[in-house]
Write a protein that holds these residues in place. Sequence first.
Motif, mmCIF file in Angstrom:
data_model
loop_
_atom_site.group_PDB
_atom_site.id
_atom_site.type_symbol
_atom_site.label_atom_id
_atom_site.label_comp_id
_atom_site.label_asym_id
_atom_site.label_seq_id
_atom_site.Cartn_x
_atom_site.Cartn_y
_atom_site.Cartn_z
ATOM 1 N N ARG A 39 7.980 -3.426 3.601
ATOM 2 C CA ARG A 39 7.142 -4.348 4.670
ATOM 3 C C ARG A 39 5.806 -4.595 4.143
ATOM 4 N N THR A 40 5.224 -3.384 3.902
ATOM 5 C CA THR A 40 3.727 -3.509 3.379
ATOM 6 C C THR A 40 3.498 -4.191 2.141
ATOM 7 N N MET A 87 5.970 7.271 5.231
ATOM 8 C CA MET A 87 6.437 6.173 5.494
ATOM 9 C C MET A 87 7.841 6.085 5.041
ATOM 10 N N THR A 88 8.611 5.231 5.765
ATOM 11 C CA THR A 88 9.886 5.009 5.286
ATOM 12 C C THR A 88 9.906 4.077 4.266
ATOM 13 N N PRO A 89 11.223 3.791 3.651
ATOM 14 C CA PRO A 89 11.421 2.910 2.623
ATOM 15 C C PRO A 89 11.214 1.489 3.059
#
Length: 215
Positions: A82-83, A75-77
């Motif tokens: 967003r999560t 997962m990107t930063p």
Amino acid sequence: MFRRSSAGSSGSTAEESSPTQSQEAPAKNKRPAEAGKGRPTPKRSEAERGRYQSITGSTTSGRGPSTGSAPRGKMTPEDKARTRSERDKRMTAMRRGEEWALGPRDRGPIRKLARDYVDSHRRPSEYYMYVLIVLLVALLSRSKALNTYVSPFVLVLIVVVVIDAYFIRRALFKLAAERYPNESTRGMTTYAVMRALQIRRFRTPAPRLKPGDKF
């Protein structure tokens, strides 16, 4: 004489040919099996290596890297932020009691009615956790004078909770019959009593009403 010799020779020929045919028969029977196989028998280590598969379904060996589908990318930063933002938003909405963010245990008009009724009243069950802390301190103090009163006090506390649960149940069933006659009241009493036993500031969803408010 010629007949006997010919008969004897034919018999000996049959006897000599029978072992040859019996030896050739298994060979002929084995050929189709070997032909159908079409490949040598794999070694035990290779067969065991093929059994191990990763979670993603790709076959992996004991030492080498996985082969097959590529692992899922990290997962990107931005995705993590967003999560985290969505999780915080859902928790905030759940604390406010918004229906879309509530879990199955808290959904429905009956559960909302139970929460509002419990939160709008000061009940003896609300102080249950505080009393348990005092009793725990009394037990850890190892004082004989205090320990003699712990057991009777626990029995009195249980009786008070049971009586309070009875009044909660009677009031909620009356309100549910008036406001939501077609809704199921299954589990309503347990839900309301368990909420009443919790400390007010730790209740989830958070109380919408204060003690004494009408709903």
